[in-house]
Design an enzyme around this catalytic site. Structure first.
Site, PDB file in Angstrom:
ATOM      1  N   GLU A   1      42.312  43.544  45.983  1.00 23.16           N
ATOM      2  CA  GLU A   1      42.302  43.612  44.510  1.00 23.16           C
ATOM      3  C   GLU A   1      43.213  42.535  43.935  1.00 23.16           C
ATOM      4  OE1 GLU A   1      39.728  45.030  42.953  1.00 23.16           O
ATOM      5  OE2 GLU A   1      40.267  46.924  43.909  1.00 23.16           O
TER       6      GLU A   1
ATOM      7  N   GLY B   1      34.494  49.848  35.285  1.00 21.64           N
ATOM      8  CA  GLY B   1      35.057  49.194  36.468  1.00 21.64           C
ATOM      9  C   GLY B   1      34.064  49.043  37.607  1.00 21.64           C
ATOM     10  N   LEU B   2      32.770  49.234  37.343  1.00 21.11           N
ATOM     11  CA  LEU B   2      31.774  49.047  38.412  1.00 21.11           C
ATOM     12  C   LEU B   2      30.950  47.775  38.180  1.00 21.11           C
ATOM     13  CD1 LEU B   2      30.608  52.749  38.948  1.00 21.11           C
ATOM     14  CD2 LEU B   2      32.245  51.428  40.276  1.00 21.11           C
ATOM     15  N   SER B   3      31.465  46.909  37.332  1.00 18.18           N
ATOM     16  CA  SER B   3      30.879  45.577  37.117  1.00 18.18           C
ATOM     17  C   SER B   3      29.489  45.590  36.508  1.00 18.18           C
ATOM     18  CB  SER B   3      30.852  44.775  38.425  1.00 18.18           C
ATOM     19  OG  SER B   3      32.142  44.452  38.783  1.00 18.18           O
TER      20      SER B   3
ATOM     21  N   ASP C   1      40.940  37.630  44.315  1.00 20.71           N
ATOM     22  CA  ASP C   1      39.854  36.628  44.218  1.00 20.71           C
ATOM     23  C   ASP C   1      40.284  35.383  43.455  1.00 20.71           C
ATOM     24  OD1 ASP C   1      39.689  37.958  41.739  1.00 20.71           O
ATOM     25  OD2 ASP C   1      37.500  38.142  41.771  1.00 20.71           O
TER      26      ASP C   1
ATOM     27  N   ASP D   1      32.913  39.879  41.659  1.00 20.73           N
ATOM     28  CA  ASP D   1      31.909  40.823  41.157  1.00 20.73           C
ATOM     29  C   ASP D   1      30.508  40.220  41.205  1.00 20.73           C
ATOM     30  OD1 ASP D   1      34.230  42.142  40.624  1.00 20.73           O
ATOM     31  OD2 ASP D   1      34.144  41.873  38.454  1.00 20.73           O
TER      32      ASP D   1
HETATM   33  C1  GLA Z   1      37.940  42.420  37.852  1.00 20.61           C
HETATM   34  C2  GLA Z   1      37.485  40.969  37.965  1.00 20.61           C
HETATM   35  C3  GLA Z   1      37.387  40.522  39.431  1.00 20.61           C
HETATM   36  C4  GLA Z   1      38.671  40.864  40.192  1.00 20.61           C
HETATM   37  C5  GLA Z   1      39.082  42.313  39.947  1.00 20.61           C
HETATM   38  C6  GLA Z   1      40.417  42.657  40.565  1.00 20.61           C
HETATM   39  O1  GLA Z   1      36.955  43.271  38.350  1.00 20.61           O
HETATM   40  O2  GLA Z   1      36.241  40.804  37.333  1.00 20.61           O
HETATM   41  O3  GLA Z   1      37.094  39.156  39.497  1.00 20.61           O
HETATM   42  O4  GLA Z   1      39.686  39.969  39.869  1.00 20.61           O
HETATM   43  O5  GLA Z   1      39.159  42.617  38.566  1.00 20.61           O
HETATM   44  O6  GLA Z   1      40.338  42.636  41.946  1.00 20.61           O
END
Ligand code: GLA
Length: 391
Positions: free
Chosen positions: A36, A126-128, A39, A174
């Protein structure tokens, strides 16, 4: 068998535009297992794509108009290829517009089109869901206009749309996971070289995700603050390690040696990133060796580091993780994603009874301590957009 999202979206197009779509695509959301806030520090991550996402159904038009209908917002947006503007009152459309604009700026042969879209991911949870929408748009346009782009181009355009058009400085995880995830596998990604590998998760495990119900609206400014603190860390370390480019270049040994020279908050942020990179590598090894007791420890350490050093957790996330860890059969519990709300991820044995017992144990505990039941999802690692929409 549930009515698949792609069919629902294709029907939605028919109802909205009065014709059958030429094309329907789907891109999934993701859960990050570990790695976490690494990236954007050119580090390692281990996400997986989930079996929920966003579908897009549509067809070409003969004029340069673009008409979009969102089932989730029940709103329609119309613009032309030559006048693509960010619109704060229609956030969902900005994700699509960003991708269209970037492809156009890259000189790709786009035309007008109309599309309907529908998703089954919680938004802002938080699931993109946003990465899924960007990737779905890139794949949709790639197929509709036969753009001939490589997988990596699609991933990068999706990330760039979020960075430059939507204005969130996210890393690449993501969008990469949404496009490249593999069924029954977690995706190990080196965010510097973009080399990647699929790591079997084993059929004996399910991934349970709890949603705190706390929205991450203020999260993007805090997120950017963390990014700056990491850059400060790189500047501080480069006095002792000339030529380093990112925290990826700082080993645990270097960190120990020079940490006392850092400003305390920056030191903590760096400690998280440097140690989290190592935890990703260790988790990959432990999963390959089927050593789930080790995975459990690594998940716990990751959460503690995010809570105490990176300071991106919140009370509700901590409660869900503590409850998860109290269950004797779980194999790992931690917060997932950017933090400040959103979701937690838990590895649980696949036997239905264990799963149900785990879910009610955590849900009831959350109800007692926070005063409401959390939403939850049970996921298996799923195929990314690349595999769901073969060319
Ligand atoms: C968000 C961002 C990702 C990553 C996470 C933390 O989801 O979109 O690129 O940095 O936070 O790991």
């Amino acid at each position: 068998m549930a009515y698949p999202l792609t069919e629902q979206t294709s029907d939605l197009f028919l109802q909205t535009f009065g014709a059958k779509p030429e094309l329907t695509v789907m891109a999934p959301g993701r859960v990050n297992l570990i790695g976490e806030h690494t990236d954007y520090n050119e580090g390692y991550v281990l996400p997986m794509a989930v079996d929920r996402g966003v579908a897009l159904s549509g067809r070409k038009r003969q004029d340069p108009k673009i008409i979009l209908y969102s089932a989730d917002y029940q709103e329609q947006e119309e613009f032309t290829l030559n006048a693509i503007r960010h619109d704060i009152s229609r956030p969902w459309a900005n994700y699509l517009k960003g991708v269209v604009l970037l492809l156009k700026q890259n000189g790709l042969p786009l035309g007008g089109f109309e599309a309907a879209l529908k998703g089954d991911l919680p938004q802002g949870g938080g699931l993109s869901s946003s990465a899924a929408l960007e990737v779905a748009t890139a794949v949709f346009l790639q197929k509709l206009f036969k753009l001939g782009l490589e997988d990596l181009d699609l991933v990068k355009v999706a990330q760039q749309a979020e960075n430059e058009f939507v204005g969130v400085q996210c890393g690449i995880m993501d969008q990469f996971a949404s496009h490249m995830g593999g069924k029954d596998h977690a995706l190990f990604l080196d965010c510097r070289s973009l080399e990647h590998d699929w790591v079997p998760l084993g059929t004996g495990l399910k991934v349970v995700v709890f949603n705190t119900g706390v929205k991450r609206e203020l999260a993007s400014s805090d997120y950017n603050v963390r990014r700056h603190q990491c850059q400060e860390g790189v500047r501080a370390f480069s006095k002792f390690l000339p030529g380093i480019r990112s925290l990826r270049d700082v080993s645990l040994c270097d960190f120990e040696k020079y940490q006392a020279q850092l400003e305390p908050v920056v030191m903590k942020r760096c400690r998280h990133v440097v140690s989290e990179n190592q935890r990703v590598l260790d988790t990959v090894e432990a999963l390959k060796a089927k050593n789930l007791e080790r995975v459990k420890v690594l998940f716990r350490e990751s959460h503690e580091s995010l809570r105490d050093d990176y300071e991106v957790s919140c009370h509700e996330l901590d409660v869900l993780v503590e409850l998860g860890q109290e269950h004797p059969l779980q194999k790992g519990s931690r917060m997932t994603g950017g933090g400040f709300g959103g979701c937690t991820v838990h590895l649980v044995p696949a036997e239905e009874q264990v799963q149900e017992n785990f879910i009610s144990f955590v849900s009831e505990g959350y109800q007692r301590r926070i005063g409401r039941k959390p939403e939850y999802y049970v996921f298996s690692p799923s195929a990314g957009a690349k595999f769901l929409n073969p060319t």
